[in-house]
Write a protein that holds these residues in place. Structure first.
Motif, PDB file in Angstrom:
ATOM      1  N   ALA A  14       0.830  -1.209   0.000  1.00 44.71           N
ATOM      2  CA  ALA A  14       0.000   0.000   0.000  1.00 44.71           C
ATOM      3  C   ALA A  14       0.861   1.253   0.000  1.00 44.71           C
ATOM      4  CB  ALA A  14      -0.931  -0.002   1.213  1.00 44.71           C
ATOM      5  N   THR A  15       1.974   1.218   0.727  1.00 44.81           N
ATOM      6  CA  THR A  15       2.871   2.377   0.763  1.00 44.81           C
ATOM      7  C   THR A  15       3.477   2.644  -0.608  1.00 44.81           C
ATOM      8  OG1 THR A  15       3.420   1.960   3.079  1.00 44.81           O
ATOM      9  CG2 THR A  15       4.946   3.346   1.814  1.00 44.81           C
ATOM     10  N   ALA A  16       3.928   1.589  -1.281  1.00 43.50           N
ATOM     11  CA  ALA A  16       4.515   1.757  -2.617  1.00 43.50           C
ATOM     12  C   ALA A  16       3.471   2.233  -3.605  1.00 43.50           C
ATOM     13  CB  ALA A  16       5.124   0.437  -3.077  1.00 43.50           C
ATOM     14  N   GLU A  17       2.249   1.690  -3.508  1.00 45.44           N
ATOM     15  CA  GLU A  17       1.185   2.094  -4.425  1.00 45.44           C
ATOM     16  C   GLU A  17       0.800   3.553  -4.209  1.00 45.44           C
ATOM     17  OE1 GLU A  17      -2.906   0.039  -6.037  1.00 45.44           O
ATOM     18  OE2 GLU A  17      -2.540   0.070  -3.880  1.00 45.44           O
ATOM     19  N   GLN A  18       0.859   4.007  -2.953  1.00 49.82           N
ATOM     20  CA  GLN A  18       0.488   5.380  -2.633  1.00 49.82           C
ATOM     21  C   GLN A  18       1.389   6.381  -3.339  1.00 49.82           C
ATOM     22  OE1 GLN A  18      -2.109   6.328  -0.980  1.00 49.82           O
ATOM     23  NE2 GLN A  18      -1.687   8.522  -0.916  1.00 49.82           N
ATOM     24  N   ARG A  19       2.612   5.997  -3.671  1.00 50.83           N
ATOM     25  CA  ARG A  19       3.529   6.912  -4.350  1.00 50.83           C
ATOM     26  C   ARG A  19       2.968   7.361  -5.694  1.00 50.83           C
ATOM     27  NH1 ARG A  19       9.429   3.967  -3.499  1.00 50.83           N
ATOM     28  NH2 ARG A  19       9.435   4.007  -1.225  1.00 50.83           N
ATOM     29  N   THR A  20       2.115   6.540  -6.283  1.00 50.07           N
ATOM     30  CA  THR A  20       1.514   6.913  -7.567  1.00 50.07           C
ATOM     31  C   THR A  20       0.754   8.212  -7.438  1.00 50.07           C
ATOM     32  OG1 THR A  20       1.305   4.614  -8.199  1.00 50.07           O
ATOM     33  CG2 THR A  20      -0.060   6.172  -9.375  1.00 50.07           C
ATOM     34  N   ARG A  21       0.033   8.385  -6.352  1.00 49.95           N
ATOM     35  CA  ARG A  21      -0.772   9.594  -6.184  1.00 49.95           C
ATOM     36  C   ARG A  21       0.054  10.764  -5.693  1.00 49.95           C
ATOM     37  NH1 ARG A  21      -4.098   5.325  -5.072  1.00 49.95           N
ATOM     38  NH2 ARG A  21      -3.283   5.040  -2.976  1.00 49.95           N
ATOM     39  N   GLN A  22       1.277  10.500  -5.232  1.00 51.02           N
ATOM     40  CA  GLN A  22       2.123  11.577  -4.725  1.00 51.02           C
ATOM     41  C   GLN A  22       3.039  12.142  -5.799  1.00 51.02           C
ATOM     42  OE1 GLN A  22       4.074   9.538  -1.537  1.00 51.02           O
ATOM     43  NE2 GLN A  22       2.382   9.832  -0.092  1.00 51.02           N
ATOM     44  N   ARG A  23       3.249  11.395  -6.910  1.00 52.79           N
ATOM     45  CA  ARG A  23       4.157  11.835  -7.961  1.00 52.79           C
ATOM     46  C   ARG A  23       3.388  12.604  -9.013  1.00 52.79           C
ATOM     47  NH1 ARG A  23       9.634  10.596  -6.628  1.00 52.79           N
ATOM     48  NH2 ARG A  23       9.507   8.907  -5.147  1.00 52.79           N
ATOM     49  N   GLY A  24       4.002  13.659  -9.536  1.00 51.94           N
ATOM     50  CA  GLY A  24       3.333  14.425 -10.571  1.00 51.94           C
ATOM     51  C   GLY A  24       3.252  13.699 -11.892  1.00 51.94           C
ATOM     52  N   ASP A  25       4.339  12.983 -12.270  1.00 57.63           N
ATOM     53  CA  ASP A  25       4.379  12.276 -13.551  1.00 57.63           C
ATOM     54  C   ASP A  25       4.163  10.795 -13.277  1.00 57.63           C
ATOM     55  OD1 ASP A  25       6.823  11.876 -16.228  1.00 57.63           O
ATOM     56  OD2 ASP A  25       4.758  11.217 -16.025  1.00 57.63           O
ATOM     57  N   ARG A  26       2.923  10.326 -13.447  1.00 61.36           N
ATOM     58  CA  ARG A  26       2.592   8.952 -13.073  1.00 61.36           C
ATOM     59  C   ARG A  26       2.977   7.957 -14.149  1.00 61.36           C
ATOM     60  NH1 ARG A  26      -2.131  11.855 -11.265  1.00 61.36           N
ATOM     61  NH2 ARG A  26      -2.105  12.012  -9.011  1.00 61.36           N
ATOM     62  N   SER A  27       3.401   8.438 -15.297  1.00 59.95           N
ATOM     63  CA  SER A  27       3.735   7.491 -16.354  1.00 59.95           C
ATOM     64  C   SER A  27       5.185   7.035 -16.285  1.00 59.95           C
ATOM     65  CB  SER A  27       3.482   8.135 -17.725  1.00 59.95           C
ATOM     66  OG  SER A  27       4.343   9.219 -17.915  1.00 59.95           O
ATOM     67  N   THR A  28       6.063   7.834 -15.665  1.00 58.61           N
ATOM     68  CA  THR A  28       7.476   7.482 -15.589  1.00 58.61           C
ATOM     69  C   THR A  28       7.764   6.905 -14.207  1.00 58.61           C
ATOM     70  OG1 THR A  28       8.011   9.296 -17.071  1.00 58.61           O
ATOM     71  CG2 THR A  28       9.824   8.341 -15.812  1.00 58.61           C
ATOM     72  N   PRO A  29       8.240   5.668 -14.097  1.00 57.94           N
ATOM     73  CA  PRO A  29       8.448   5.043 -12.799  1.00 57.94           C
ATOM     74  C   PRO A  29       9.516   5.756 -11.987  1.00 57.94           C
ATOM     75  CG  PRO A  29       9.356   3.695 -14.567  1.00 57.94           C
ATOM     76  CD  PRO A  29       8.583   4.794 -15.222  1.00 57.94           C
ATOM     77  N   TRP A  30       9.368   5.675 -10.683  1.00 64.35           N
ATOM     78  CA  TRP A  30      10.298   6.398  -9.810  1.00 64.35           C
ATOM     79  C   TRP A  30      11.731   5.923  -9.985  1.00 64.35           C
ATOM     80  CZ3 TRP A  30      12.820   3.171  -6.485  1.00 64.35           C
ATOM     81  CH2 TRP A  30      12.208   1.946  -6.206  1.00 64.35           C
ATOM     82  N   TRP A  31      11.930   4.634 -10.307  1.00 62.66           N
ATOM     83  CA  TRP A  31      13.300   4.153 -10.450  1.00 62.66           C
ATOM     84  C   TRP A  31      13.985   4.806 -11.634  1.00 62.66           C
ATOM     85  CZ3 TRP A  31      14.283   2.060 -15.121  1.00 62.66           C
ATOM     86  CH2 TRP A  31      13.187   1.588 -15.855  1.00 62.66           C
ATOM     87  N   CYS A  32      13.210   5.171 -12.671  1.00 60.50           N
ATOM     88  CA  CYS A  32      13.798   5.821 -13.851  1.00 60.50           C
ATOM     89  C   CYS A  32      14.141   7.272 -13.539  1.00 60.50           C
ATOM     90  CB  CYS A  32      12.820   5.732 -15.022  1.00 60.50           C
ATOM     91  SG  CYS A  32      13.446   6.444 -16.553  1.00 60.50           S
ATOM     92  N   ARG A  33      13.260   7.970 -12.767  1.00 60.34           N
ATOM     93  CA  ARG A  33      13.524   9.369 -12.453  1.00 60.34           C
ATOM     94  C   ARG A  33      14.708   9.509 -11.498  1.00 60.34           C
ATOM     95  NH1 ARG A  33       7.975   9.522 -12.158  1.00 60.34           N
ATOM     96  NH2 ARG A  33       8.053   9.425  -9.900  1.00 60.34           N
ATOM     97  N   SER A  34      14.936   8.483 -10.687  1.00 56.88           N
ATOM     98  CA  SER A  34      16.061   8.572  -9.756  1.00 56.88           C
ATOM     99  C   SER A  34      17.400   8.397 -10.453  1.00 56.88           C
ATOM    100  CB  SER A  34      15.914   7.513  -8.654  1.00 56.88           C
ATOM    101  OG  SER A  34      16.013   6.213  -9.212  1.00 56.88           O
ATOM    102  N   ASP A  35      17.371   8.048 -11.713  1.00 55.84           N
ATOM    103  CA  ASP A  35      18.605   7.856 -12.493  1.00 55.84           C
ATOM    104  C   ASP A  35      18.542   8.755 -13.731  1.00 55.84           C
ATOM    105  OD1 ASP A  35      20.999   6.806 -13.484  1.00 55.84           O
ATOM    106  OD2 ASP A  35      19.916   5.303 -14.660  1.00 55.84           O
ATOM    107  N   PRO A  36      18.569  10.103 -13.526  1.00 56.93           N
ATOM    108  CA  PRO A  36      18.317  11.014 -14.644  1.00 56.93           C
ATOM    109  C   PRO A  36      19.322  10.900 -15.774  1.00 56.93           C
ATOM    110  CG  PRO A  36      19.199  12.199 -12.746  1.00 56.93           C
ATOM    111  CD  PRO A  36      18.876  10.810 -12.275  1.00 56.93           C
ATOM    112  N   THR A  37      20.525  10.432 -15.487  1.00 54.59           N
ATOM    113  CA  THR A  37      21.515  10.337 -16.561  1.00 54.59           C
ATOM    114  C   THR A  37      21.356   9.078 -17.382  1.00 54.59           C
ATOM    115  OG1 THR A  37      23.090   9.200 -15.134  1.00 54.59           O
ATOM    116  CG2 THR A  37      23.169  11.616 -15.160  1.00 54.59           C
ATOM    117  N   GLY A  38      20.528   8.149 -16.914  1.00 51.52           N
ATOM    118  CA  GLY A  38      20.285   6.928 -17.671  1.00 51.52           C
ATOM    119  C   GLY A  38      21.429   5.933 -17.597  1.00 51.52           C
ATOM    120  N   THR A  39      22.336   6.063 -16.605  1.00 49.11           N
ATOM    121  CA  THR A  39      23.494   5.172 -16.565  1.00 49.11           C
ATOM    122  C   THR A  39      23.092   3.731 -16.275  1.00 49.11           C
ATOM    123  OG1 THR A  39      23.810   5.777 -14.248  1.00 49.11           O
ATOM    124  CG2 THR A  39      25.074   6.992 -15.890  1.00 49.11           C
ATOM    125  N   GLN A  40      22.094   3.539 -15.409  1.00 50.17           N
ATOM    126  CA  GLN A  40      21.651   2.177 -15.125  1.00 50.17           C
ATOM    127  C   GLN A  40      21.094   1.533 -16.382  1.00 50.17           C
ATOM    128  OE1 GLN A  40      18.837   2.500 -11.979  1.00 50.17           O
ATOM    129  NE2 GLN A  40      20.318   3.253 -10.478  1.00 50.17           N
TER     130      GLN A  40
END
Length: 858
Positions: free
Chosen positions: A702-728
């Motif tokens: 439930a906590t992880a799912e709640q992040r969907t409503r807290q993020r402005g861009d719901r289409s881009t997963p949080w793991w992708c935004r945390s790696d803005p340079t795309g190195t992963q």
């Protein structure tokens, strides 16, 4: 200056701007806006603050009571400021004497001319004279249109925000003895009242007075926006302390309307056949009326086409129309209260003209929808889709207003059928409204035998919509009717067995049967039926139908086929579509391919494809494409959870699943898909959610799912935004081409039951024709630069390595992104051919940590 009679709600931005203009000593300031918007109240509050901090003398003149044409009207008004005695006789010399004789303090004085719109010419002359003889004077005018002085500062007063509107309504309701409780239903009704009265403070006060007699839900029902709208008949909320022109909605609009020329009045009345718009920045995106539509619907010998643009601008200046300015276009819209007033006048003056204009409106938008569709042009046309979004309210209105007449309903059916065929409701998010209107139009025209081909197409498209909404019985009913029309009652009884053989049904019926087998029955025979539809479309030369059916074949194989079928079908489809270079079909081919790879042990490759689509389409209006890209990402995360070697990896994958499912559910609702009632989607989502809960537990999920409503861009997963340079992503991608090639080659040739898909027994890796179609567009220099960029080198380091200028490399990278049709340089790695993979890895290892320094020697 009279003390304010009520507390100021909102307006901080406007107060700050007006205070700054007074501070810098602006000579002429005009506070502009429609009637009742709060211009006078804003000016009074700003001057109260300025007087407290700047100690400026203020003279206030109310012009509303003075009649146009009365001798020396404007001058007489000025001779009665609230802080002085009346001076006679009311001549221009006497007016000038106020500010030149020394009898009154005029140093840094402010003269307020309140409500100038009915006497602009006289006020303009007087202002010119005053500013010429009184260099320290500031004139502050309130008006529904600008004064027109050469150096006039114009401050537009917009409607209140929805939050401030609701705050004002609750305050005013309490003032008249009514409390709006915190009950969600009542608060929601109150908020909708504010929107229906255009977030106009005066209209909100009138609505609050109405609450003395009716609860919010009843007042809301009075604000229909249609012929039965009652706002113009509301009794006046105040008889003392309110000017006659502000005692009701009708009085406010009628005052401005009376100041218009005959041509302006006629155009405003005719504009009432268009849909209304909303002006608050916190509302949904605005829709608008473009000049072409106004000319086509409203123009005639009384309103020549060459005059209409000027008349629109004049109505905007008079605050009876609003304008929305985009970077390259402008459009107009009419607020609901003005719309109700103008439509009632048009209906009373000439009902036949109102009907004629409505018919012209309906045909204009039908012609633009049908004539401009990409299906007809045989190419993707983003401008057409952008226009559909901006004209959506008028398109829907045109369909709705013709339903009572079968002939006019056919016009609406032609419009809605094209929109359904183009998946516009799913892009726009208005599927339910369009589906409902299409069903009503179909019912109104079902007896028209000359219209049979159109109704058959509409029925199939409605079946498509019903299947995605999980309305299986309705979908069956529509298909039964269509099949019975095609085959006759006797033959039609056994049509459901056609999955195993061809009954000669049209390609469109086979296509719909395949969709039902996919979504509802989850029957692998959907692959063969979809392929049969594809071949029928191709045989009759329908390229669009064949392409759509090709997508369906790949989808069915990816979701229901064996590993061999899934990998070979989706690979072939990706190669075929990728070679054409069309952005949207390519995105869908990548999504389908990602689904197949995620379900059959290719998570790394699926990751790259699905994330690439999200990076290109996140933030766009194409909700349908991004929804499926998120769905593919769910399958990728489920695959990673299955393959996790550590508890940390499992938790991370499970958290991704929970987050992405929340986004997928929200986006699916927006496009009209009812997940719980579509068995295929429900089973996939349920399986992924169950596996994630097993790792996270109910609270963690439930906590992880709640992040969907807290993020402005719901289409881009949080793991992708945390790696803005795309190195992963770049690190994972180094193995993608080899992995994909090995999987697909192992699959071998495949037959779909009706036609051989892989004719020569070979399957090309993803780094072959698919990427070559775009990669080969690059020049030799651009390919070299692309390798460095894929390895993570910054442009400045690339320039140093290649001994060129940074400006040259910037231009080369921009050209690469354009040719590869990507929005981020981190996506370049997905297009580098497999044979260059080792070079990318080598350059990544020696990538500089800053310009001029490498991580290790060459």
């Amino acid at each position: 200056m009279a003390a304010p009679t009520s507390e100021m709600v909102g307006r901080q931005t406007e107060l700050d701007r007006l205070g700054e203009l007074l501070r810098i000593g602006a000579r002429m300031i005009s506070v502009i806006g429609p009637g009742g918007i709060g211009k006078t109240r804003l000016a009074a509050e700003a001057l109260r603050r300025a007087r407290d901090t700047q100690h400026r003398p203020v003279y206030w003149a109310r012009l509303a009571e003075w009649e146009v044409g009365r001798p020396a009207t404007a001058h007489a008004a000025v001779l009665a400021p609230e802080t002085t005695d009346v001076i006679c006789p009311p001549t221009p010399d006497a007016v000038l004497n106020i500010f030149t004789s020394g009898e009154y303090p005029t140093e840094r004085a402010v003269l307020v001319l309140d409500s100038c719109e009915h006497m602009l010419e006289a006020v303009g002359v007087m202002i010119t004279e005053l500013l010429a003889v009184a260099p320290d004077l500031t004139i502050l005018a309130t008006s529904r249109e600008p004064i027109g002085w050469v150096d006039e500062y114009i401050l537009m007063v917009p409607p209140l925000s929805p939050r401030r509107s609701l705050e004002l309504l609750r305050q005013r309701a309490e003032l008249v003895g009514v409390l709006i409780p915190d009950d969600p239903a009542q608060v929601a009704a109150a908020a909708r009242i504010c929107r229906r009265v255009d977030h106009n403070p005066l209209f909100i006060r009138l609505a609050a007075a109405r609450l003395r007699h009716q609860p919010p839900v009843v007042v809301l029902r009075e604000l229909t926006g249609d012929a039965d709208d009652k706002r113009l008949r509301w009794t006046h909320g105040a008889r003392v302390g309110a000017e006659p022109r502000h005692r009701g909605v009708y009085d406010v609009v009628a005052w401005s309307f009376a100041l218009c020329s005959a041509s302006e009045q006629l155009l405003l009345e005719r504009l009432s056949v268009f849909a209304t718009g909303y002006e608050s920045d916190e509302e949904a995106p605005r829709t608008g009326i473009d000049l072409e539509a106004v000319i086509a619907v409203c123009g005639d010998e009384r309103l020549p086409a060459d005059d209409i643009e000027h008349l629109l601008e004049r109505l905007t200046e008079r605050s009876l129309l609003s304008v929305h300015l985009a970077p390259t276009t402008g459009s107009w819209y009419i607020l609901e209260s003005v719309h109700v007033f103008a439509r009632q006048r048009l209906r009373r003056r000439d009902p036949d003209e109102a009907d004629r204009l409505a018919a012209a409106h309906r045909r204009h938008f039908r012609d633009r929808v049908v004539g401009g569709q990409p299906l007809l042009r045989r190419r993707h046309d983003p401008s057409w889709m952008a226009w559909v979004r901006s004209a959506w309210n008028d398109i829907v209105l045109g369909i709705e207003t013709g339903l009572a007449d079968p002939g006019e309903a056919r016009i609406g059916l032609e419009t809605s059928t094209v929109l359904l065929a183009m998946w516009v409701p799913f892009v726009k998010g208005g599927s339910r409204a369009l589906t409902r209107l299409t069903e009503r139009a179909l019912a109104a025209t079902e007896r028209d035998q000359d219209n049979r081909s159109l109704t058959d197409v509409a029925a199939r498209l409605l079946c498509w919509s019903a299947l995605w909404q999980g309305r299986v019985e309705r979908a069956d009913e529509l298909l039964e009717d269509t099949v019975r029309t095609q085959l006759g009652r006797t033959v039609a009884e056994g049509w459901r067995a056609s999955a195993d053989g061809d009954l000669g049904l049209p390609a469109g019926v086979d296509w719909m049967c395949a969709l039902g087998l996919l979504l509802i029955a989850q029957d692998p025979r959907a692959i063969a039926v979809a392929a049969r539809a594809r071949d029928k479309y191709a045989a009759r030369g329908d390229e669009t139908g064949a392409k759509h059916s090709g997508v369906m074949v790949a989808f069915c194989a990816a979701l229901l086929g064996s590993r061999e079928q899934a990998l070979a079908y989706t690979q072939r489809h990706l190669i075929t579509v990728g070679a054409l270079g069309s952005a949207v079909p390519t995105a869908w081919a990548e999504i389908v391919r990602a689904i197949a790879l995620a379900k059959h042990d290719g998570a790394d490759a699926a990751d790259v494809l699905a994330t690439g689509v999200l990076s290109r389409y996140s933030g766009t209006n194409d909700v349908w494409t991004t929804s499926w890209a998120v769905g593919a990402r769910i399958l990728v995360a489920k695959s990673r959870l299955h393959d996790a070697l550590t508890s940390e990896e499992a938790s991370r994958a499970a958290a991704e699943i929970a987050f992405l499912i929340g986004g997928f559910q929200e986006r699916s609702r927006a496009v009209g898909v009812v997940l719980d009632r579509v068995p295929l989607l429900a089973s996939e989502i349920r399986d992924a959610a169950d596996k994630a809960r097993a790792v996270l537990g109910d609270r963690g999920y439930a906590t992880a799912e709640q992040r969907t409503r807290q993020r402005g861009d719901r289409s881009t997963p949080w793991w992708c935004r945390s790696d803005p340079t795309g190195t992963q992503r770049a690190a994972r991608t180094a193995r993608v081409a080899e992995t994909v090639a090995a999987e697909v080659v192992a699959a071998g040739p495949i037959h779909d039951g009706t036609a051989e898909v892989i004719h020569d027994g070979t399957v090309e890796p993803v780094g072959a024709r698919y990427t070559d179609a775009r990669w080969n567009q690059l020049s030799r220099a651009e390919r070299d630069v692309a390798v460095f960029a894929a390895a993570g080198w910054p442009n400045s380091a690339i320039a140093l390595e290649r001994r060129s200028s940074i400006r040259t490399v910037d231009a080369q990278v921009a050209s690469i992104r354009q040719k590869l049709m990507i929005t981020s340089r981190t996506d370049i790695v997905g297009f580098v051919p497999a044979e260059l993979g080792e070079q990318v890895r080598r350059e990544s290892r020696r990538k500089p940590d800053r310009v001029g320094r490498r991580t290790r020697p060459r």
